[in-house]
Design a protein around this motif. Structure first.
Motif, mmCIF file in Angstrom:
data_model
loop_
_atom_site.group_PDB
_atom_site.id
_atom_site.type_symbol
_atom_site.label_atom_id
_atom_site.label_comp_id
_atom_site.label_asym_id
_atom_site.label_seq_id
_atom_site.Cartn_x
_atom_site.Cartn_y
_atom_site.Cartn_z
ATOM 1 N N ALA A 563 -3.192 2.292 -3.312
ATOM 2 C CA ALA A 563 -2.368 2.381 -2.014
ATOM 3 C C ALA A 563 -1.393 3.430 -2.166
ATOM 4 O O ALA A 563 -1.468 3.982 -1.079
ATOM 5 C CB ALA A 563 -1.241 1.135 -2.253
ATOM 6 N N GLU A 564 -1.073 3.921 -3.362
ATOM 7 C CA GLU A 564 -0.304 5.607 -3.225
ATOM 8 C C GLU A 564 -1.373 6.577 -2.678
ATOM 9 O O GLU A 564 -0.926 7.311 -2.026
ATOM 10 C CB GLU A 564 0.264 5.506 -4.602
ATOM 11 C CG GLU A 564 0.918 6.650 -4.837
ATOM 12 C CD GLU A 564 1.384 7.001 -6.083
ATOM 13 O OE1 GLU A 564 1.408 8.231 -6.575
ATOM 14 O OE2 GLU A 564 1.847 6.272 -6.847
ATOM 15 N N ILE A 565 -2.582 6.479 -3.231
ATOM 16 C CA ILE A 565 -3.263 7.679 -2.930
ATOM 17 C C ILE A 565 -4.217 7.484 -1.549
ATOM 18 O O ILE A 565 -4.697 8.627 -1.173
ATOM 19 C CB ILE A 565 -4.238 8.045 -4.049
ATOM 20 C CG1 ILE A 565 -5.584 7.099 -4.384
ATOM 21 C CG2 ILE A 565 -3.525 8.503 -5.390
ATOM 22 C CD1 ILE A 565 -6.224 7.173 -5.575
ATOM 23 N N LYS A 570 -3.285 1.061 2.486
ATOM 24 C CA LYS A 570 -2.058 0.477 1.495
ATOM 25 C C LYS A 570 -2.008 -0.972 1.748
ATOM 26 O O LYS A 570 -1.690 -1.742 0.876
ATOM 27 C CB LYS A 570 -0.772 1.232 2.082
ATOM 28 C CG LYS A 570 0.359 0.792 1.270
ATOM 29 C CD LYS A 570 1.588 1.697 1.525
ATOM 30 C CE LYS A 570 2.720 1.186 0.729
ATOM 31 N NZ LYS A 570 4.015 2.143 1.054
ATOM 32 N N GLU A 571 -2.076 -1.375 3.075
ATOM 33 C CA GLU A 571 -1.809 -2.987 3.130
ATOM 34 C C GLU A 571 -2.757 -3.734 2.659
ATOM 35 O O GLU A 571 -2.258 -4.481 1.903
ATOM 36 C CB GLU A 571 -1.867 -3.174 4.812
ATOM 37 C CG GLU A 571 -1.671 -4.416 5.206
ATOM 38 C CD GLU A 571 -1.764 -4.890 6.612
ATOM 39 O OE1 GLU A 571 -2.040 -6.091 7.003
ATOM 40 O OE2 GLU A 571 -1.588 -3.988 7.452
ATOM 41 N N LEU A 572 -3.886 -3.207 2.458
ATOM 42 C CA LEU A 572 -5.018 -3.802 1.952
ATOM 43 C C LEU A 572 -4.803 -4.141 0.560
ATOM 44 O O LEU A 572 -5.048 -5.024 -0.286
ATOM 45 C CB LEU A 572 -6.515 -3.441 2.423
ATOM 46 C CG LEU A 572 -7.767 -4.028 1.418
ATOM 47 C CD1 LEU A 572 -7.842 -5.548 1.425
ATOM 48 C CD2 LEU A 572 -8.753 -3.423 1.877
ATOM 49 N N TYR A 573 -4.568 -2.972 -0.116
ATOM 50 C CA TYR A 573 -4.495 -2.991 -1.643
ATOM 51 C C TYR A 573 -3.176 -3.474 -2.088
ATOM 52 O O TYR A 573 -3.231 -4.098 -3.158
ATOM 53 C CB TYR A 573 -4.290 -1.323 -2.066
ATOM 54 C CG TYR A 573 -5.574 -0.407 -1.839
ATOM 55 C CD1 TYR A 573 -6.939 -1.268 -2.202
ATOM 56 C CD2 TYR A 573 -5.599 0.742 -1.389
ATOM 57 C CE1 TYR A 573 -8.208 -0.486 -1.836
ATOM 58 C CE2 TYR A 573 -6.777 1.328 -1.066
ATOM 59 C CZ TYR A 573 -8.063 0.687 -1.319
ATOM 60 O OH TYR A 573 -9.205 1.609 -1.220
ATOM 61 N N GLU A 574 -2.373 -3.401 -1.396
ATOM 62 C CA GLU A 574 -0.990 -4.092 -1.855
ATOM 63 C C GLU A 574 -1.307 -5.755 -1.780
ATOM 64 O O GLU A 574 -0.634 -6.616 -2.569
ATOM 65 C CB GLU A 574 0.320 -3.694 -0.731
ATOM 66 C CG GLU A 574 0.777 -2.576 -1.361
ATOM 67 C CD GLU A 574 1.775 -1.984 -0.281
ATOM 68 O OE1 GLU A 574 2.063 -2.651 0.583
ATOM 69 O OE2 GLU A 574 2.689 -1.277 -0.855
ATOM 70 N N PRO A 620 -7.348 -11.627 1.008
ATOM 71 C CA PRO A 620 -7.783 -10.271 0.446
ATOM 72 C C PRO A 620 -9.339 -9.970 -0.218
ATOM 73 O O PRO A 620 -9.754 -8.998 -0.198
ATOM 74 C CB PRO A 620 -6.712 -9.942 -0.471
ATOM 75 C CG PRO A 620 -5.649 -10.844 -0.350
ATOM 76 C CD PRO A 620 -6.260 -11.870 0.263
ATOM 77 N N ILE A 621 -9.782 -11.141 -0.822
ATOM 78 C CA ILE A 621 -11.131 -10.931 -1.447
ATOM 79 C C ILE A 621 -11.973 -10.474 -0.589
ATOM 80 O O ILE A 621 -12.746 -9.549 -0.765
ATOM 81 C CB ILE A 621 -11.412 -12.152 -2.481
ATOM 82 C CG1 ILE A 621 -10.210 -12.346 -3.407
ATOM 83 C CG2 ILE A 621 -12.729 -12.100 -2.872
ATOM 84 C CD1 ILE A 621 -10.653 -13.859 -4.236
#
Length: 639
Positions: A563-565, A570-574, A620-621
């Protein structure tokens, strides 16, 4: 005349906390004043910075996005689904809104009147305890840490000792008592028989009226001040100090210090005017404080035998259970239990080394792989480990390997006695396939990466998630550099890993029903590990490898780094990070409840709320698997 709308609202509210903690009449009173709000997609319910109003909210249908403004756009920090409550800042802090709430899709929302809710929940500590713990530790909200420092600062722990103090104190639930008509002799005999140093004097209504301790007997009877047959009421200490059932360790300590006592009488309502239900002693407090990470780690270091390590690891299970009951954030729980598991392994190695005829011939490294390698092992699982030793001349290789295989057998045997089962596939350092020199390991990983096949992908899913537990860091740095340098020269390997990561479909069927096992011993059970956790774990691994993310093996930390890189995703990774933590917590609770690994779940034992929460974690999966398909062009791969 009946209010059918209010009754329907009440029937919906009573399914979900904290409304399930209210009686039917009070719940109906609230339901009569609920405001029903229809929102089309994109409609705003309240804005960040706006003055608070007289309602908080619950999602009836649909989904509500809570967003936080940043320099460029609105950042989604959580999504509330059916049964979720949100916008509670006016209820707990009476401050302006810090987030914007808008309809993520067409939605119906209930506006819960704060005044009516407070009146209905008055003196109901369970309701407010739920609100505080649920919102102070809701890891789904990316802004939680910042928020809790402001609103819930008095409720959240900051270190190991704080967590111990934060726990509910464990008290004796069947205290030894005597009646006010008893003689001291009878009371003393009762104390002696039960091998305790105190007895509580109760009246005819079971209310505590006094306490007698060994000190009272020594100072008042042994000195001749009173005869042994004197009535207990003549020498008891009265009144007793009382407290409620759910007091914390910290509260108990403060009361004992304040009143200069070593015993607290736990009563039904916390006062001397209600029935005695237990006793909390200073010893109980010391035991509670002893069952914290710092004390457990000290015990591990001092342990001389494997049997002792097993008893200590069982303490960690108790600690784990307490943490979950206290709603300690799962990320903190994972960190603490992982440190304990690694410390247990280190001590098992240290105990095994003197059993060898000579010291190790060369430097070596013990690696944890699989869930322990990802620092995600909470319950007892099977072992996954490997050993790397320094290069030696070819003529000495077999002899050196034989030494470390013998050492590994001692270590894996100890771990088995502690409670970690042997790996059924023998993926352990006691197998010569997983006990090699650094050069052999480098060649092994190169072979997996440059000549990938189905077996290589399977083994990679275990051995690529390694963590140095004991030994030479230099050896592991060499291995890690070799892996990432080789990955730069392979196009197909990451694709195969990605293909493997999407092989398990969504845990939900076409009609949103759970996909359960169709046959075998686990028929009709839901496999939360394979269908829920592994797709998230596998996706995080391949994305981290493709982005050359080194030194981060933990799944939720991988997603946070991604999410940082990759701020665009970001929304998906969080959401993946949240889903992994929530599913891990759910699996662990199930394992502790049924004394299993928590892998297979009987859906019939779950509440409707638990099923809804699970389904939300599965969203999210599907999204992360779609991302892998696009990113690695998986449609071009043969299936």
């Amino acid at each position: 005349m009946k209010n059918s709308i209010a009754e329907r609202v009440r029937d919906f509210l009573k399914i979900y906390p904290p409304f399930d903690l209210l009686n039917a009449k009070k719940l109906l009173d609230i339901a009569k004043e609920v405001v029903i709000i229809y929102l089309e997609k994109g409609d705003v319910l309240f804005k960040e910075g706006a003055n608070f109003n007289n309602h908080f909210y619950m999602v009836r249908d649909g989904a509500i996005s809570l967003t936080n403004a940043n320099k460029n756009d609105q950042e989604i920090v959580s999504i509330s689904d059916t049964g979720d409550i949100f916008g509670v800042r006016p209820l707990v802090a009476q401050e302006n809104y810090k987030l914007t709430a808008s309809a993520h899709e067409e939605s119906i929302v209930y506006g819960i009147p704060i005044g009516s809710f407070q009146q209905a929940a008055e003196n109901n500590s369970k309701v407010y305890k739920y609100l505080i713990t649920a919102f102070a530790t809701n890891a789904y909200d990316a802004y939680t840490t910042k928020e809790t420092q402001q609103i819930f600062i008095d409720y959240l722990p900051n270190n190991s000792q704080d967590i111990a103090n934060f726990q509910t104190a464990n008290y004796t639930k069947k205290p030894i008592t005597c009646s006010t008509s008893s003689s001291l002799k009878n009371a003393a005999l009762k104390m002696s028989k039960n091998k305790i140093g105190y007895i509580i004097v109760i009246d005819d209504t079971k209310k505590p009226v006094g306490i007698i301790t060994n000190s009272d007997i020594k100072n008042k009877i042994a000195t001749g001040l009173f005869p042994i047959d004197t009535a207990v009421t003549h020498i008891m200490t009265s009144p007793v100090i009382t407290s409620k059932k759910d007091l914390t360790v910290a509260d108990a300590q403060l009361q004992m210090i304040k009143h200069n006592v070593a015993h607290l009488c736990i009563t039904k309502d916390g006062t001397v005017n209600s029935r005695l239900v237990g006793v909390l002693t200073n010893h109980d407090i010391l035991v509670s404080l002893g069952n914290n990470p710092s004390a457990i780690l000290k015990e591990i270091i001092r342990a001389k035998r494997t049997k002792k390590l097993r008893s200590i690891r069982l303490k960690a299970n108790t600690l784990l259970k307490n943490y979950l009951e206290q709603n300690i954030p799962i990320s903190h729980i994972i960190t603490v239990i992982s440190k304990i598991n690694d410390a247990i392994t280190v001590r098992a190695i240290e105990i095994a080394l003197p059993k060898m005829p000579t010291p190790p011939p060369v430097k070596f490294s013990w690696l944890a792989t699989g869930s322990q390698g990802r620092k995600e092992q909470l319950l007892f699982t099977d072992q996954d480990n490997a050993l790397v030793f320094e290069d030696v001349p070819k003529a000495q290789y077999k002899e050196t390997q034989a030494y470390f295989l013998e050492l590994s057998k001692h270590i894996t045997k100890s771990l088995n006695k502690i409670g970690f089962e042997y790996c059924e596939a023998d993926m352990m350092a006691s197998n010569e396939a997983w006990c090699k020199s650094i050069s052999e390991w480098k060649n092994q990983f190169k072979d997996w990466i440059l000549k990938p096949d189905e077996k290589a992908v399977l083994l990679s899913s275990i051995f690529f998630d390694y963590n140095l537990v004991y030994g030479s860091q230099k050896l592991i740095d060499q291995l890690t550099n070799t892996i990432y340098n080789t990955l730069e020269n392979s196009v197909s390997f990451n694709k195969l890993l990605a293909q493997d990561a999407v092989k398990s479909p969504s845990p939900l069927g076409f009609f949103k029903q759970f996909l359960v096992e169709k046959n075998g011993d686990q028929k009709d059970l839901f496999n939360i590990k394979n269908r829920g956790l592994m797709p998230l774990i596998d996706a995080a691994r391949v994305l981290a490898l493709s982005k050359q993310i080194k030194g981060i093996n933990n799944t939720f930390e991988r997603y946070e780094k991604l999410a940082e890189i990759e701020p665009n995703n970001k929304e998906l990774y969080e959401s993946c990070s949240y889903a992994f933590k929530a599913l891990t917590k759910f699996k662990t609770k199930q394992g502790l409840r049924h004394n299993t690994s928590g892998k297979f779940i009987d859906l019939e034992t779950l509440t409707k709320e638990e099923k809804l929460k699970l389904k939300r974690c599965f969203k999210p999966i599907d999204e992360i698997q779609k991302t892998l398909i696009l990113r690695f062009d998986l449609k071009t791969l043969p299936i």
